[in-house]
Design a protein around this motif. Sequence first.
Motif, PDB file in Angstrom:
ATOM      1  N   ASP A 124      35.093 -34.776  83.971  1.00  0.00           N
ATOM      2  CA  ASP A 124      36.706 -34.452  84.412  1.00  0.00           C
ATOM      3  C   ASP A 124      36.733 -33.275  84.090  1.00  0.00           C
ATOM      4  O   ASP A 124      37.432 -32.242  85.464  1.00  0.00           O
ATOM      5  CB  ASP A 124      37.334 -35.348  83.794  1.00  0.00           C
ATOM      6  N   ARG A 125      36.260 -32.041  83.070  1.00  0.00           N
ATOM      7  CA  ARG A 125      36.150 -30.922  82.474  1.00  0.00           C
ATOM      8  C   ARG A 125      35.375 -30.580  81.756  1.00  0.00           C
ATOM      9  O   ARG A 125      33.870 -31.063  81.592  1.00  0.00           O
ATOM     10  CB  ARG A 125      37.298 -31.057  81.443  1.00  0.00           C
ATOM     11  N   VAL A 126      34.751 -28.784  83.012  1.00  0.00           N
ATOM     12  CA  VAL A 126      33.655 -28.922  82.080  1.00  0.00           C
ATOM     13  C   VAL A 126      33.910 -26.918  81.387  1.00  0.00           C
ATOM     14  O   VAL A 126      34.804 -26.497  81.966  1.00  0.00           O
ATOM     15  CB  VAL A 126      32.340 -27.978  82.881  1.00  0.00           C
ATOM     16  N   GLY A 127      33.232 -26.510  80.645  1.00  0.00           N
ATOM     17  CA  GLY A 127      33.568 -25.158  80.264  1.00  0.00           C
ATOM     18  C   GLY A 127      31.849 -24.382  80.957  1.00  0.00           C
ATOM     19  O   GLY A 127      30.972 -24.433  80.391  1.00  0.00           O
ATOM     20  N   LEU A 128      31.970 -23.015  80.887  1.00  0.00           N
ATOM     21  CA  LEU A 128      31.170 -22.282  82.006  1.00  0.00           C
ATOM     22  C   LEU A 128      30.627 -20.818  81.016  1.00  0.00           C
ATOM     23  O   LEU A 128      32.085 -20.255  81.182  1.00  0.00           O
ATOM     24  CB  LEU A 128      30.910 -22.111  83.624  1.00  0.00           C
ATOM     25  N   TYR A 129      29.835 -20.978  80.712  1.00  0.00           N
ATOM     26  CA  TYR A 129      28.766 -19.726  79.980  1.00  0.00           C
ATOM     27  C   TYR A 129      28.629 -18.459  80.231  1.00  0.00           C
ATOM     28  O   TYR A 129      28.006 -18.753  81.082  1.00  0.00           O
ATOM     29  CB  TYR A 129      28.529 -20.197  78.144  1.00  0.00           C
ATOM     30  N   VAL A 130      29.124 -17.572  80.459  1.00  0.00           N
ATOM     31  CA  VAL A 130      28.962 -16.154  81.535  1.00  0.00           C
ATOM     32  C   VAL A 130      28.797 -15.109  80.564  1.00  0.00           C
ATOM     33  O   VAL A 130      29.600 -14.322  80.133  1.00  0.00           O
ATOM     34  CB  VAL A 130      29.898 -15.434  82.310  1.00  0.00           C
ATOM     35  N   PRO A 131      27.191 -14.829  80.178  1.00  0.00           N
ATOM     36  CA  PRO A 131      26.972 -13.403  79.363  1.00  0.00           C
ATOM     37  C   PRO A 131      27.313 -12.529  79.821  1.00  0.00           C
ATOM     38  O   PRO A 131      27.643 -11.764  80.706  1.00  0.00           O
ATOM     39  CB  PRO A 131      25.525 -13.920  79.437  1.00  0.00           C
ATOM     40  N   GLY A 132      27.506 -11.864  78.654  1.00  0.00           N
ATOM     41  CA  GLY A 132      28.396 -10.165  78.727  1.00  0.00           C
ATOM     42  C   GLY A 132      27.417  -9.264  78.680  1.00  0.00           C
ATOM     43  O   GLY A 132      28.497  -8.496  77.520  1.00  0.00           O
ATOM     44  N   GLY A 133      26.748  -9.744  77.581  1.00  0.00           N
ATOM     45  CA  GLY A 133      25.458  -7.964  76.668  1.00  0.00           C
ATOM     46  C   GLY A 133      25.338  -7.292  77.460  1.00  0.00           C
ATOM     47  O   GLY A 133      25.858  -6.054  77.565  1.00  0.00           O
ATOM     48  N   LYS A 134      23.873  -6.559  77.916  1.00  0.00           N
ATOM     49  CA  LYS A 134      23.377  -6.390  78.196  1.00  0.00           C
ATOM     50  C   LYS A 134      23.433  -5.880  80.067  1.00  0.00           C
ATOM     51  O   LYS A 134      23.010  -5.200  80.203  1.00  0.00           O
ATOM     52  CB  LYS A 134      21.524  -6.505  78.247  1.00  0.00           C
ATOM     53  N   ALA A 135      23.413  -6.756  80.613  1.00  0.00           N
ATOM     54  CA  ALA A 135      24.009  -6.424  81.648  1.00  0.00           C
ATOM     55  C   ALA A 135      25.199  -7.838  81.725  1.00  0.00           C
ATOM     56  O   ALA A 135      25.563  -8.416  81.263  1.00  0.00           O
ATOM     57  CB  ALA A 135      22.964  -7.392  82.199  1.00  0.00           C
ATOM     58  N   VAL A 136      25.578  -7.407  83.053  1.00  0.00           N
ATOM     59  CA  VAL A 136      26.765  -8.385  83.887  1.00  0.00           C
ATOM     60  C   VAL A 136      26.181  -8.949  84.902  1.00  0.00           C
ATOM     61  O   VAL A 136      25.682  -8.437  85.813  1.00  0.00           O
ATOM     62  CB  VAL A 136      28.545  -7.460  84.425  1.00  0.00           C
ATOM     63  N   TYR A 137      26.428 -10.379  84.702  1.00  0.00           N
ATOM     64  CA  TYR A 137      26.472 -11.731  85.312  1.00  0.00           C
ATOM     65  C   TYR A 137      27.190 -12.315  86.463  1.00  0.00           C
ATOM     66  O   TYR A 137      27.820 -13.652  86.117  1.00  0.00           O
ATOM     67  CB  TYR A 137      25.882 -12.374  85.005  1.00  0.00           C
ATOM     68  N   PRO A 138      27.477 -11.614  87.434  1.00  0.00           N
ATOM     69  CA  PRO A 138      28.725 -12.195  88.200  1.00  0.00           C
ATOM     70  C   PRO A 138      28.402 -13.776  89.066  1.00  0.00           C
ATOM     71  O   PRO A 138      28.434 -14.562  89.803  1.00  0.00           O
ATOM     72  CB  PRO A 138      29.294 -10.793  89.659  1.00  0.00           C
ATOM     73  N   SER A 139      26.947 -13.124  89.234  1.00  0.00           N
ATOM     74  CA  SER A 139      25.772 -14.675  90.005  1.00  0.00           C
ATOM     75  C   SER A 139      25.924 -15.503  89.243  1.00  0.00           C
ATOM     76  O   SER A 139      25.755 -16.687  89.235  1.00  0.00           O
ATOM     77  CB  SER A 139      24.570 -14.177  89.774  1.00  0.00           C
ATOM     78  N   VAL A 150      31.059 -28.836  93.879  1.00  0.00           N
ATOM     79  CA  VAL A 150      30.700 -29.497  94.436  1.00  0.00           C
ATOM     80  C   VAL A 150      30.069 -31.059  94.293  1.00  0.00           C
ATOM     81  O   VAL A 150      30.457 -32.290  95.164  1.00  0.00           O
ATOM     82  CB  VAL A 150      29.321 -29.129  95.238  1.00  0.00           C
ATOM     83  N   ALA A 151      30.194 -30.977  92.388  1.00  0.00           N
ATOM     84  CA  ALA A 151      29.768 -32.618  92.029  1.00  0.00           C
ATOM     85  C   ALA A 151      31.432 -32.841  92.207  1.00  0.00           C
ATOM     86  O   ALA A 151      31.640 -34.400  92.234  1.00  0.00           O
ATOM     87  CB  ALA A 151      29.322 -31.650  90.865  1.00  0.00           C
ATOM     88  N   GLY A 152      32.433 -32.103  92.349  1.00  0.00           N
ATOM     89  CA  GLY A 152      34.246 -32.834  92.365  1.00  0.00           C
ATOM     90  C   GLY A 152      34.620 -32.631  90.807  1.00  0.00           C
ATOM     91  O   GLY A 152      35.184 -33.471  90.455  1.00  0.00           O
ATOM     92  N   VAL A 153      34.339 -31.918  89.877  1.00  0.00           N
ATOM     93  CA  VAL A 153      34.818 -31.002  88.738  1.00  0.00           C
ATOM     94  C   VAL A 153      36.368 -30.808  88.965  1.00  0.00           C
ATOM     95  O   VAL A 153      35.817 -30.096  89.496  1.00  0.00           O
ATOM     96  CB  VAL A 153      33.862 -30.538  88.026  1.00  0.00           C
ATOM     97  N   ARG A 154      36.795 -31.991  87.832  1.00  0.00           N
ATOM     98  CA  ARG A 154      38.425 -31.607  87.903  1.00  0.00           C
ATOM     99  C   ARG A 154      38.905 -30.033  88.118  1.00  0.00           C
ATOM    100  O   ARG A 154      39.787 -29.888  88.288  1.00  0.00           O
ATOM    101  CB  ARG A 154      39.368 -33.089  87.886  1.00  0.00           C
ATOM    102  N   SER A 155      38.383 -30.140  86.585  1.00  0.00           N
ATOM    103  CA  SER A 155      38.839 -29.329  86.213  1.00  0.00           C
ATOM    104  C   SER A 155      37.806 -28.260  85.671  1.00  0.00           C
ATOM    105  O   SER A 155      36.956 -29.052  84.230  1.00  0.00           O
ATOM    106  CB  SER A 155      39.641 -29.320  84.242  1.00  0.00           C
ATOM    107  N   ILE A 156      37.780 -26.467  85.239  1.00  0.00           N
ATOM    108  CA  ILE A 156      37.004 -25.885  85.582  1.00  0.00           C
ATOM    109  C   ILE A 156      37.520 -24.519  84.497  1.00  0.00           C
ATOM    110  O   ILE A 156      38.166 -23.901  85.144  1.00  0.00           O
ATOM    111  CB  ILE A 156      35.811 -25.074  86.230  1.00  0.00           C
TER     112      ILE A 156
END
Length: 433
Positions: A124-139, A150-156
């Motif tokens: 139903d709900r996921v938490g996504l971690y994006v690093p922000g230390g030595k580089a910036v990772y929009p990818s 795509v999987a259909g997760v409702r809350s991100i």
Amino acid sequence: MIQTIDLRPLPASRAALLAAVPRAHVDPASALPIAEGLISDVIARGEEALLEQAERFDGVRPASLRVPSADIAAAVDGLDPVVRAALTEAIARVRAASAAQVPPPAETRIDDGAVVVQRWQAVDRVGLYVPGGKAVYPSSVVMNVVPAQVAGVRSIAIASPAQRESGGVHPTILAAAGLLGIDEVYAMGGAGAVGAFAYGVPSLGLDPVDAITGPGNVFVAAAKRAVAGRVAIDAEAGPTEILVIADATAEADLVAADLVSQAEHDELASALLVTDDAGLAERVIAALPALVERTHHSDRVRTALGGPQSAIVLVDDLEAAARFSNAYGPEHLEIQTADPEAVLESIDSAGAIFLGPHTPVSLGDYLAGSNHVLPTGGQSRFSSGLNTATFLRPQQVVRYDRDALARVRDGIRALSDAEDLPAHGDAVDARFA
């Protein structure tokens, strides 16, 4: 600059081969007590704990942990058009590849009136971690969010450390989130962010999640280990790795460039060339100093290549190279040989595989369409990279009519009595009283 390991002949036993594999000295277990303490602090004190941890580890106290929606919209508006076009293309490509990963429902007719349906339900709900230390990772925003959508997760929700210069999440990360329609972003990082996702922070309006994904440092990996079981996790990601299998036909300059490209991530990054051609090894070693000298993060690259985790590995033949690679279980595997497909047939352990001289790992990091959140530290021997299945749970739906149940009634009675669980058989018999 980089060590050479001569494995001619390759150790015959699996244990000896695993012992010969060079690794970065990264152990999430050693960071576990610290991570557990930071998580406990977040559970007890919520926002204040997260703010203090940001000051301590990121060097800044965010004005707001929850990023206002207006800031996300402003980041999208202010995004460099060239970067926006590249992110939009990356989103489209990853979305196309992710869609192919969704398994269709399957119905199996066991007997007349007896059906088992296999279906896949998104968390139903996921938490996504994006690093922000030595580089910036929009990818990494793209690689985390798209398969979940795509999987259909409702809350991100997304977490990324506050930047020392601005006191908030990097605007390019915010812009990537905005392009994907994500408006729940938090300026928090490290183990505390993982704890906040797992347990929630009521005063922030941050509800607990069902799954946490995304790469991070050793404390993020340790925090994932600490909350695994309360929530699902993708993997305990460590420093990045590249392993290149190459023969005499490979271009030394390209191999060297690919080793440098991954070494620039982190001083603990692993860069390995495995080759059956000593001449190629010498040419790559000769090419590295000039490449390292002129690259932007030369000090970081020099440290990574000179570390115990990086090496030029000499083997007798490409079969031995494949055996070494399978024992290593690389995050990224490049095959630059006369016949990459032939080598691929012997490969069974790798996060992602890149075939031929025109398929560098850098392509997979951004625009191949594949996902770049991949298992490290040898985990590709038993786990996979981030994909739609990470966010899906297989469920079996069983439907029997009375006649179908009657045909297996005696078997259920026999097995339930054999297990000394007679009430199981009684529950079936009750339907025929």
